[in-house]
Write a protein that holds these residues in place. Structure first.
Motif, PDB file in Angstrom:
ATOM      1  N   GLN A  32       0.831  -1.203   0.000  1.00 31.22           N
ATOM      2  CA  GLN A  32       0.000   0.000   0.000  1.00 31.22           C
ATOM      3  C   GLN A  32       0.865   1.253   0.000  1.00 31.22           C
ATOM      4  O   GLN A  32       0.567   2.226  -0.694  1.00 31.22           O
ATOM      5  CB  GLN A  32      -0.944   0.008   1.210  1.00 31.22           C
ATOM      6  N   GLY A  33       1.949   1.225   0.776  1.00 29.97           N
ATOM      7  CA  GLY A  33       2.872   2.359   0.786  1.00 29.97           C
ATOM      8  C   GLY A  33       3.492   2.587  -0.579  1.00 29.97           C
ATOM      9  O   GLY A  33       3.618   3.726  -1.046  1.00 29.97           O
ATOM     10  N   ILE A  35       2.198   1.710  -3.470  1.00 35.53           N
ATOM     11  CA  ILE A  35       1.137   2.189  -4.364  1.00 35.53           C
ATOM     12  C   ILE A  35       0.905   3.675  -4.157  1.00 35.53           C
ATOM     13  O   ILE A  35       0.761   4.435  -5.123  1.00 35.53           O
ATOM     14  CB  ILE A  35      -0.162   1.390  -4.148  1.00 35.53           C
ATOM     15  N   GLU A  36       0.885   4.112  -2.913  1.00 37.38           N
ATOM     16  CA  GLU A  36       0.675   5.534  -2.633  1.00 37.38           C
ATOM     17  C   GLU A  36       1.814   6.377  -3.190  1.00 37.38           C
ATOM     18  O   GLU A  36       1.587   7.458  -3.741  1.00 37.38           O
ATOM     19  CB  GLU A  36       0.509   5.754  -1.133  1.00 37.38           C
ATOM     20  N   THR A  37       3.037   5.886  -3.069  1.00 36.28           N
ATOM     21  CA  THR A  37       4.193   6.597  -3.619  1.00 36.28           C
ATOM     22  C   THR A  37       4.080   6.704  -5.130  1.00 36.28           C
ATOM     23  O   THR A  37       4.320   7.772  -5.711  1.00 36.28           O
ATOM     24  CB  THR A  37       5.497   5.881  -3.229  1.00 36.28           C
ATOM     25  N   THR A  39       1.362   6.576  -6.892  1.00 39.41           N
ATOM     26  CA  THR A  39       0.244   7.467  -7.202  1.00 39.41           C
ATOM     27  C   THR A  39       0.690   8.924  -7.140  1.00 39.41           C
ATOM     28  O   THR A  39       0.355   9.726  -8.018  1.00 39.41           O
ATOM     29  CB  THR A  39      -0.926   7.222  -6.229  1.00 39.41           C
ATOM     30  N   GLU A  40       1.457   9.264  -6.131  1.00 41.81           N
ATOM     31  CA  GLU A  40       1.971  10.632  -6.005  1.00 41.81           C
ATOM     32  C   GLU A  40       2.851  10.986  -7.201  1.00 41.81           C
ATOM     33  O   GLU A  40       2.761  12.093  -7.739  1.00 41.81           O
ATOM     34  CB  GLU A  40       2.760  10.786  -4.713  1.00 41.81           C
TER      35      GLU A  40
END
Length: 71
Positions: A32-33, A35-37, A39-40
């Protein structure tokens, strides 16, 4: 003794499953971390692309034509 063995086997199975679930939760949190990176990063790239596409493009021919018109 058979009932005790079955209960012990069931208990050890539950403990093993709990361990696997905890490890899986850690992997999911890590993913998840990431994926968030990503996405940013994609958002930043999209913003840069939109800014680049919104600016007028001046080619060499276009710039030469503008310079000639000034004379």
């Amino acid at each position: 003794m058979a009932i005790t063995d079955k209960m012990w086997e069931a208990l050890t199975t539950v403990i093993k499953m709990n361990d696997k679930v905890e490890r899986l939760a850690e992997v999911v949190k890590s993913q998840q971390g990431k994926i968030e990176t990503l996405t940013e990063r994609v958002i930043r790239l999209e913003t840069a692309l939109e800014i680049a596409l919104s600016r007028p493009v001046m080619t060499r021919i276009g710039a030469t034509q503008l310079d000639e018109r000034k004379d």
